[in-house]
Every structure is written in structure tokens, then in C-alpha cells.
Write a protein that holds these residues in place. Structure first.
Motif, mmCIF file in Angstrom:
data_model
loop_
_atom_site.group_PDB
_atom_site.id
_atom_site.type_symbol
_atom_site.label_atom_id
_atom_site.label_comp_id
_atom_site.label_asym_id
_atom_site.label_seq_id
_atom_site.Cartn_x
_atom_site.Cartn_y
_atom_site.Cartn_z
ATOM 1 N N GLU A 19 -0.813 26.428 20.246
ATOM 2 C CA GLU A 19 -1.198 27.598 20.010
ATOM 3 C C GLU A 19 0.168 28.516 19.496
ATOM 4 O O GLU A 19 -0.084 29.658 18.791
ATOM 5 N N LEU A 20 1.187 27.745 19.454
ATOM 6 C CA LEU A 20 2.434 28.191 18.823
ATOM 7 C C LEU A 20 2.197 28.370 17.530
ATOM 8 O O LEU A 20 1.611 27.582 16.671
ATOM 9 N N LEU A 21 2.776 29.529 16.782
ATOM 10 C CA LEU A 21 2.779 29.861 15.390
ATOM 11 C C LEU A 21 3.307 28.577 14.590
ATOM 12 O O LEU A 21 4.792 28.585 14.919
ATOM 13 N N PRO A 22 2.982 27.958 13.774
ATOM 14 C CA PRO A 22 3.682 26.602 13.094
ATOM 15 C C PRO A 22 4.742 27.386 12.261
ATOM 16 O O PRO A 22 4.431 28.792 11.808
ATOM 17 N N PRO A 23 5.919 26.758 11.814
ATOM 18 C CA PRO A 23 7.095 27.169 11.100
ATOM 19 C C PRO A 23 6.569 27.687 9.381
ATOM 20 O O PRO A 23 6.671 28.763 9.003
ATOM 21 N N GLY A 44 -5.280 36.302 12.033
ATOM 22 C CA GLY A 44 -5.805 34.965 12.180
ATOM 23 C C GLY A 44 -5.100 34.081 13.092
ATOM 24 O O GLY A 44 -5.728 32.642 13.201
ATOM 25 N N THR A 45 -4.387 34.421 14.130
ATOM 26 C CA THR A 45 -3.598 33.702 15.158
ATOM 27 C C THR A 45 -4.166 34.229 16.585
ATOM 28 O O THR A 45 -5.277 34.859 16.699
ATOM 29 N N ILE A 46 -3.749 33.539 17.669
ATOM 30 C CA ILE A 46 -4.300 33.834 18.880
ATOM 31 C C ILE A 46 -4.033 35.409 19.177
ATOM 32 O O ILE A 46 -4.534 36.002 20.274
ATOM 33 N N MET A 325 16.768 35.401 12.459
ATOM 34 C CA MET A 325 15.714 34.886 13.085
ATOM 35 C C MET A 325 16.215 33.856 13.771
ATOM 36 O O MET A 325 17.281 32.965 13.576
ATOM 37 N N ARG A 326 15.551 33.420 15.064
ATOM 38 C CA ARG A 326 16.057 32.131 15.881
ATOM 39 C C ARG A 326 15.489 31.007 15.453
ATOM 40 O O ARG A 326 14.387 31.075 14.710
ATOM 41 N N GLU A 327 15.870 29.894 15.714
ATOM 42 C CA GLU A 327 15.540 28.500 15.587
ATOM 43 C C GLU A 327 14.006 28.371 16.272
ATOM 44 O O GLU A 327 13.872 28.641 17.495
ATOM 45 N N THR A 328 12.845 27.597 15.690
ATOM 46 C CA THR A 328 12.135 27.409 16.569
ATOM 47 C C THR A 328 11.551 25.818 16.320
ATOM 48 O O THR A 328 12.353 24.998 15.750
#
Length: 331
Positions: A19-23, A44-46, A325-328
């Protein structure tokens, strides 16, 4: 701790990770022409189920509600709730700061409360008013008492943050040691070290005294507090030279320019370091690290969404937003 129970829990964690937003989606939001395009993508996401009509005014609440729902689910399922609290403890101590100040100043700071999965706003208020609450750990009651005694002696609000920040790091280490997971202890020690680095650097910039910084820094990391204190009354170049000799030297090196640490990038580096550390948990089927990795990923996701939405609102360029921004995972 029975690792077999985590073996049963971690498949659910893997599903939550999906469910995490893709990069790729975050990149599209960053490149969006305006907030309207960001809103369309986010709906369009959770998070879409949590957003109200006024996107900019409701997105912060939507992030909070989504994270709170995840916490409620995990707290019920995780074999040792302290594993979740080790991550949400930052919210607990934030709540203590806000609500203690509200009590001392006779003001209402209820809107600053952040759900931590464990302690309601009324439980904390009761503990602050009475000094007692059977539902709160002894360390929180001790923290409240120490803050009250400090305020009665000095009538200073500044000391509240100092005391609670130090207690927070102490509590992190104490709970990690209690859980007894070696990799978790290593992560907590890394977090304490980076926090000490950041506070030392800020202390140098603000020309704080050694005595003052002695009350601020934690003694529960791997880099000795006494060694950091020797650089407090020096300059950032001397501190940077020292930090490059520690086990974190290679990690810190990319944010060093002219032998001076880039203070604006140090906090981001801490988040990125912990994220890269948690990435190893994605391959583990046992133990608590996958749960913590999920919580960390959600937190980083929220930070990045705030940066994109707020950055576009105030007119920052894509490059200015990106560098903050932080790395994901997967980026």
C-alpha cells in the motif's frame, strides 16, 4: 519473544508494504504542474478515502488518520507492543511536551496531540495533573515529575524540551534493551548517535556552553558523550574532523564540504541512514524489524508528501523540494 509469532505476522506486514506509494508515483507528484494535479494523483491512493473537499486544508489530517489506523491494527497484532512503541515513542514525548506546557500556561494545546497507539490525551492529562496514572509507564511519570520540579525552580519553559528530549533517548535505549533484539538495539544506538551529532552541531552554531550541552546530549549511544563535549566550544570544522574518524565517517562524508558538515543535510542523512538500515529487514521472515521497517516507511512517505504539497504551495522548485526529500524503499 517468540519469533514464530512474528513469522505469522510478517506476511500481513508485506501486504501493508504494497500500500506504500511507489517511487514512480512520488516522482509524478513532484513533477506535477500544480496542486490540483497532485490532488488527483493522491486521491487515487489509500489516502483518497481520508481526504476532504478542501485538499490543502485536509491532507495533513488525512495523513494522520491513515497512520493512526495502521497503528491501531499493528498494536492489536504485534506479539510485543513495545516494538511499536519504540517507533511511536517520539509522538508520546511530543504529546508530553505540548500538554505539560498547556497545563503550566493554562492554555489549550489539544490540537497538537498525535496518536501514538497507546496513550490517549486524557490519560496524559490526568498524569500531568495528578502525577499518577496506572496506564502510563513509570518512566513517563518520572519525566513529568522532573519537568514539574524544574519549572517550579526556574519558571523556564526551555528546560522542558531539554529534559524530555534526553528522557526520550534514554527510554528508547531502555525499551530496546528490554526487547533484546540485537538488530533493534543497533538501530536505536544509531538513532541516538545521529541525534547527538545533530544537537552538538546545533550547539556549536548557537554557541552553547559545555555545561549546557552536557544536559542535552545522551550517554546511551556508541559515540561517547564526553568526546562530543570536547568539541562543543570549538567550531564545526573540528567536530566534522572528529566525526569522520568514527564508525559513521563514510556515511557523513557526502554532506561534508570544505571539511565542514552541512547542518541542513544532517537531519535528512539520519532519516536516510535509518531507512537503508531497515531495508535489510525486508528479507527477514522472523523478528520485529519488518514491523518497524513498515512504520518507518510510512513516516518517510508522510514527510515526503508534506514536502511536495507544501513546497508547491509556497512556490519551491522541483529541485528545491527534491533535495529535501528522504530516501524511500526502492528509490
Amino acid at each position: 519473544m517468540k519469533q514464530s509469532t512474528y513469522h505469522e505476522l510478517n506476511p500481513l506486514v508485506r501486504l501493508k508494504e504494497l500500500e506504500l506509494l511507489p517511487p514512480e508515483l512520488m516522482a509524478r507528484m513532484l513533477k506535477a504542474e500544480d496542486l490540483a494535479e497532485v490532488e488527483t494523483l493522491l486521491r487515487g491512493t489509500i489516502y483518497g478515502d481520508y481526504l476532504q473537499d478542501d485538499f490543502y486544508e485536509s491532507f495533513e489530517e488525512a495523513l494522520g488518520q491513515a497512520n493512526a489506523d495502521l497503528l491501531r491494527e499493528l498494536v492489536k497484532l504485534v506479539p510485543d507492543p513495545d516494538v511499536v512503541w519504540i517507533y511511536t515513542m517520539r509522538f508520546t514525548f511530543h504529546n508530553l511536551k505540548a500538554l505539560i506546557k498547556a497545563e503550566l500556561l493554562d492554555q489549550d494545546f489539544d490540537t497538537l496531540y498525535i496518536y501514538d497507539g497507546f496513550y490517549s490525551i486524557e490519560q496524559i492529562k490526568t498524569a500531568i495533573r495528578t502525577g499518577q496514572a496506572s496506564s502510563l509507564p513509570a518512566i513517563l511519570l518520572e519525566s513529568i515529575q522532573e519537568v514539574r520540579e524544574h519549572f517550579e525552580e526556574s519558571n523556564s519553559l526551555q528546560g522542558i524540551d531539554i529534559i524530555l528530549d534526553r528522557k526520550y533517548l534514554y527510554c528508547q535505549r531502555k525499551v530496546a534493551d528490554k526487547i533484546g533484539e540485537p538488530e533493534l538495539i543497533k538501530e536505536v544506538i544509531g538513532f541516538i548517535d545521529f541525534t547527538n551529532f545533530l544537537m552538538t552541531a546545533r550547539g556549536i552554531k548557537q554557541k552553547r556552553s559545555r555545561n549546557f550541552m552536557s544536559t542535552v546530549l545522551s550517554s546511551h549511544g556508541s559515540v561517547p558523550k564526553e568526546e562530543l563535549l570536547t568539541y562543543v566550544e570549538g567550531d564545526l570544522e573540528q567536530l566534522t574532523t572528529y566525526l569522520k574518524t568514527t564508525s559513521y565517517g563514510e556515511i557523513i562524508d557526502p554532506i561534508v564540504e570544505n571539511n565542514t558538515i552541512d547542518l541542513s543535510q544532517l537531519e535528512r542523512l539520519c532519516d536516510d541512514y535509518l531507512t537503508s538500515y531497515y531495508e535489510s529487514a525486508q528479507t527477514q521472515a522472523f523478528g520485529p524489524l519488518p514491523v518497524l521497517a513498515l512504520l518507518n516507511a510510512k513516516s518517510i512517505e508522510s514527510k515526503n508528501l508534506r514536502l511536495i504539497i507544501t513546497g508547491k504551495r509556497v512556490g519551491l522548485t522541483n529541485e528545491q523540494i527534491r533535495e529535501r526529500m528522504r530516501e524511500t524503499y526502492g528509490s
